[in-house]
Design a protein around this motif. Structure first.
Motif, PDB file in Angstrom:
ATOM      1  N   PRO A 108      -7.485   9.862  -6.791  1.00  0.00           N
ATOM      2  CA  PRO A 108      -6.658   8.701  -7.116  1.00  0.00           C
ATOM      3  C   PRO A 108      -6.754   7.586  -6.071  1.00  0.00           C
ATOM      4  O   PRO A 108      -6.244   6.495  -6.283  1.00  0.00           O
ATOM      5  CB  PRO A 108      -5.244   9.278  -7.131  1.00  0.00           C
ATOM      6  CG  PRO A 108      -5.301  10.375  -6.107  1.00  0.00           C
ATOM      7  CD  PRO A 108      -6.686  10.947  -6.204  1.00  0.00           C
ATOM      8  N   PHE A 109      -7.408   7.857  -4.925  1.00  0.00           N
ATOM      9  CA  PHE A 109      -7.372   6.961  -3.775  1.00  0.00           C
ATOM     10  C   PHE A 109      -8.536   5.970  -3.745  1.00  0.00           C
ATOM     11  O   PHE A 109      -9.672   6.337  -3.990  1.00  0.00           O
ATOM     12  CB  PHE A 109      -7.394   7.774  -2.472  1.00  0.00           C
ATOM     13  CG  PHE A 109      -6.345   8.843  -2.400  1.00  0.00           C
ATOM     14  CD1 PHE A 109      -4.996   8.513  -2.404  1.00  0.00           C
ATOM     15  CD2 PHE A 109      -6.697  10.184  -2.323  1.00  0.00           C
ATOM     16  CE1 PHE A 109      -4.018   9.502  -2.333  1.00  0.00           C
ATOM     17  CE2 PHE A 109      -5.732  11.178  -2.246  1.00  0.00           C
ATOM     18  CZ  PHE A 109      -4.398  10.835  -2.255  1.00  0.00           C
ATOM     19  N   ARG A 153      -4.143  -0.474 -10.799  1.00  0.00           N
ATOM     20  CA  ARG A 153      -5.419  -0.876 -11.430  1.00  0.00           C
ATOM     21  C   ARG A 153      -5.700  -2.362 -11.261  1.00  0.00           C
ATOM     22  O   ARG A 153      -6.849  -2.761 -11.118  1.00  0.00           O
ATOM     23  CB  ARG A 153      -5.393  -0.499 -12.913  1.00  0.00           C
ATOM     24  CG  ARG A 153      -5.449   1.028 -13.086  1.00  0.00           C
ATOM     25  CD  ARG A 153      -5.391   1.435 -14.509  1.00  0.00           C
ATOM     26  NE  ARG A 153      -6.639   1.020 -15.169  1.00  0.00           N
ATOM     27  CZ  ARG A 153      -6.851   1.127 -16.458  1.00  0.00           C
ATOM     28  NH1 ARG A 153      -5.926   1.625 -17.233  1.00  0.00           N
ATOM     29  NH2 ARG A 153      -7.980   0.753 -16.985  1.00  0.00           N
ATOM     30  N   GLN A 154      -4.653  -3.183 -11.260  1.00  0.00           N
ATOM     31  CA  GLN A 154      -4.843  -4.626 -11.095  1.00  0.00           C
ATOM     32  C   GLN A 154      -4.878  -5.061  -9.639  1.00  0.00           C
ATOM     33  O   GLN A 154      -4.987  -6.247  -9.346  1.00  0.00           O
ATOM     34  CB  GLN A 154      -3.735  -5.373 -11.839  1.00  0.00           C
ATOM     35  CG  GLN A 154      -3.789  -5.187 -13.343  1.00  0.00           C
ATOM     36  CD  GLN A 154      -2.556  -5.734 -14.047  1.00  0.00           C
ATOM     37  OE1 GLN A 154      -1.683  -6.364 -13.444  1.00  0.00           O
ATOM     38  NE2 GLN A 154      -2.475  -5.478 -15.352  1.00  0.00           N
ATOM     39  N   GLY A 155      -4.755  -4.110  -8.727  1.00  0.00           N
ATOM     40  CA  GLY A 155      -4.871  -4.421  -7.302  1.00  0.00           C
ATOM     41  C   GLY A 155      -3.620  -4.997  -6.659  1.00  0.00           C
ATOM     42  O   GLY A 155      -3.679  -5.497  -5.538  1.00  0.00           O
ATOM     43  N   LYS A 156      -2.481  -4.904  -7.333  1.00  0.00           N
ATOM     44  CA  LYS A 156      -1.233  -5.386  -6.722  1.00  0.00           C
ATOM     45  C   LYS A 156      -0.744  -4.420  -5.641  1.00  0.00           C
ATOM     46  O   LYS A 156      -0.095  -4.821  -4.688  1.00  0.00           O
ATOM     47  CB  LYS A 156      -0.142  -5.544  -7.786  1.00  0.00           C
ATOM     48  CG  LYS A 156      -0.446  -6.606  -8.819  1.00  0.00           C
ATOM     49  CD  LYS A 156       0.619  -6.623  -9.895  1.00  0.00           C
ATOM     50  CE  LYS A 156       0.238  -7.581 -11.005  1.00  0.00           C
ATOM     51  NZ  LYS A 156       1.132  -7.459 -12.164  1.00  0.00           N
ATOM     52  N   VAL A 157      -1.033  -3.139  -5.842  1.00  0.00           N
ATOM     53  CA  VAL A 157      -0.658  -2.098  -4.890  1.00  0.00           C
ATOM     54  C   VAL A 157      -1.885  -1.214  -4.678  1.00  0.00           C
ATOM     55  O   VAL A 157      -2.533  -0.812  -5.643  1.00  0.00           O
ATOM     56  CB  VAL A 157       0.514  -1.232  -5.420  1.00  0.00           C
ATOM     57  CG1 VAL A 157       0.836  -0.094  -4.461  1.00  0.00           C
ATOM     58  CG2 VAL A 157       1.746  -2.090  -5.664  1.00  0.00           C
ATOM     59  N   ALA A 158      -2.195  -0.933  -3.414  1.00  0.00           N
ATOM     60  CA  ALA A 158      -3.301  -0.020  -3.103  1.00  0.00           C
ATOM     61  C   ALA A 158      -2.730   1.385  -2.928  1.00  0.00           C
ATOM     62  O   ALA A 158      -1.611   1.558  -2.451  1.00  0.00           O
ATOM     63  CB  ALA A 158      -4.007  -0.463  -1.832  1.00  0.00           C
ATOM     64  N   LEU A 159      -3.501   2.384  -3.326  1.00  0.00           N
ATOM     65  CA  LEU A 159      -3.138   3.784  -3.141  1.00  0.00           C
ATOM     66  C   LEU A 159      -4.225   4.417  -2.285  1.00  0.00           C
ATOM     67  O   LEU A 159      -5.380   4.516  -2.713  1.00  0.00           O
ATOM     68  CB  LEU A 159      -3.026   4.489  -4.493  1.00  0.00           C
ATOM     69  CG  LEU A 159      -2.714   5.988  -4.489  1.00  0.00           C
ATOM     70  CD1 LEU A 159      -1.396   6.282  -3.773  1.00  0.00           C
ATOM     71  CD2 LEU A 159      -2.676   6.534  -5.918  1.00  0.00           C
ATOM     72  N   VAL A 160      -3.861   4.799  -1.048  1.00  0.00           N
ATOM     73  CA  VAL A 160      -4.836   5.375  -0.124  1.00  0.00           C
ATOM     74  C   VAL A 160      -4.343   6.730   0.361  1.00  0.00           C
ATOM     75  O   VAL A 160      -3.152   7.026   0.302  1.00  0.00           O
ATOM     76  CB  VAL A 160      -5.114   4.436   1.079  1.00  0.00           C
ATOM     77  CG1 VAL A 160      -5.610   3.075   0.599  1.00  0.00           C
ATOM     78  CG2 VAL A 160      -3.888   4.273   1.957  1.00  0.00           C
ATOM     79  N   GLY A 161      -5.269   7.542   0.857  1.00  0.00           N
ATOM     80  CA  GLY A 161      -4.929   8.879   1.312  1.00  0.00           C
ATOM     81  C   GLY A 161      -5.282   9.102   2.771  1.00  0.00           C
ATOM     82  O   GLY A 161      -6.314   8.627   3.245  1.00  0.00           O
ATOM     83  N   THR A 221       0.847  -1.196   0.000  1.00  0.00           N
ATOM     84  CA  THR A 221       0.000   0.000   0.000  1.00  0.00           C
ATOM     85  C   THR A 221       0.880   1.243   0.000  1.00  0.00           C
ATOM     86  O   THR A 221       1.873   1.307   0.716  1.00  0.00           O
ATOM     87  CB  THR A 221      -0.905   0.031   1.255  1.00  0.00           C
ATOM     88  OG1 THR A 221      -1.638  -1.180   1.345  1.00  0.00           O
ATOM     89  CG2 THR A 221      -1.866   1.201   1.215  1.00  0.00           C
ATOM     90  N   LEU A 222       0.500   2.210  -0.809  1.00  0.00           N
ATOM     91  CA  LEU A 222       1.100   3.538  -0.764  1.00  0.00           C
ATOM     92  C   LEU A 222       0.127   4.430  -0.002  1.00  0.00           C
ATOM     93  O   LEU A 222      -1.036   4.548  -0.387  1.00  0.00           O
ATOM     94  CB  LEU A 222       1.322   4.094  -2.171  1.00  0.00           C
ATOM     95  CG  LEU A 222       2.291   3.327  -3.064  1.00  0.00           C
ATOM     96  CD1 LEU A 222       2.292   3.910  -4.470  1.00  0.00           C
ATOM     97  CD2 LEU A 222       3.691   3.356  -2.481  1.00  0.00           C
ATOM     98  N   VAL A 223       0.597   5.015   1.100  1.00  0.00           N
ATOM     99  CA  VAL A 223      -0.232   5.911   1.912  1.00  0.00           C
ATOM    100  C   VAL A 223       0.275   7.325   1.705  1.00  0.00           C
ATOM    101  O   VAL A 223       1.403   7.646   2.082  1.00  0.00           O
ATOM    102  CB  VAL A 223      -0.179   5.538   3.409  1.00  0.00           C
ATOM    103  CG1 VAL A 223      -1.034   6.501   4.229  1.00  0.00           C
ATOM    104  CG2 VAL A 223      -0.625   4.103   3.634  1.00  0.00           C
ATOM    105  N   ASN A 224      -0.568   8.170   1.102  1.00  0.00           N
ATOM    106  CA  ASN A 224      -0.201   9.556   0.835  1.00  0.00           C
ATOM    107  C   ASN A 224      -0.903  10.459   1.850  1.00  0.00           C
ATOM    108  O   ASN A 224      -2.119  10.408   1.987  1.00  0.00           O
ATOM    109  CB  ASN A 224      -0.604   9.944  -0.591  1.00  0.00           C
ATOM    110  CG  ASN A 224      -0.264  11.383  -0.909  1.00  0.00           C
ATOM    111  OD1 ASN A 224      -1.127  12.242  -0.902  1.00  0.00           O
ATOM    112  ND2 ASN A 224       1.000  11.639  -1.206  1.00  0.00           N
TER     113      ASN A 224
END
Length: 197
Positions: free
Chosen positions: A140-141, A112-120, A83-86
């Motif tokens: 984007p989150f 897009r394929q769900g390998k990495v989540a992008l959350v804020g 997960t990338l937490v911004n």
């Protein structure tokens, strides 16, 4: 009998220059420290450790595709994918600068394929302002947690917004970027996320 007055003792000009020389030397040392090095590589004692406990409320009223956007917590950060937490805020000018980079990250195959989540993590912001920011620039989150009091950011050792963390599939903090992301920094963080632990 007259006494001859002693001539006043002359002080060396260095006595007056010494404080200026010391001040100048300290100014140079501070300037070198301030302007040298990569500011995005601020060391963090949390790298390699499990992400601090966090339980954020969802950003009130934020929707995506007609459904409320959820918040996130520690359980969501240890779900077997990175997960990338911004950490961002609508009042943060550098957050506006980095936002197109986050939108680009959201379009990568890994996200897009769900390998990495992008959350804020929305930091010390008003819900209406945060919604307006994402409404104007895009969201984007996949999840946005509201950290209105800033307690979550403090626990995570956030210096200021924006900051981005890479969380491994097991919930450990793998990396941290301080300041707005550019394409190169975003690519490095994404690669770090894909490598995992």
């Amino acid at each position: 009998m007259s006494q001859v007055e002693a001539a006043p003792r002359r002080r060396s000009p260095l006595v007056f220059l010494a404080p200026l020389i010391i001040f100048g030397g300290l100014a140079i040392v501070f300037a070198v420290g301030l302007f040298s090095g990569d500011k995005s590589k601020v060391p963090s004692a949390l790298i390699g450790r499990v992400a601090p406990a966090i339980a954020l409320a969802p950003l009130e009223g934020l929707q995506r595709d007609g459904r409320p956007v959820p918040a996130f917590g520690n359980a969501d950060l240890a779900m077997g994918k990175a997960t990338l937490v911004n950490v961002w805020a609508s009042w943060c000018a550098p957050c506006r600068v980095e936002h197109p980079v986050l939108m680009g990250l959201a379009e990568t195959d890994a996200v897009r394929q769900g390998k990495v989540a992008l959350v804020g993590m929305n930091y010390k912001d008003e819900a209406e302002n945060a919604r307006r920011f994402l409404g104007a620039l895009g969201n984007p989150f996949s999840a946005v947690g509201a950290d209105q009091a800033g307690r979550g950011a403090i626990e995570w050792g956030v210096y200021g917004v924006p900051e981005t963390f890479v969380i491994g599939p097991d919930g450990h903090i793998l990396d941290k970027h301080v300041g707005p992301l550019d394409q190169m920094a975003a690519s490095k963080l994404l690669q770090r996320a894909l490598k995992g632990r």
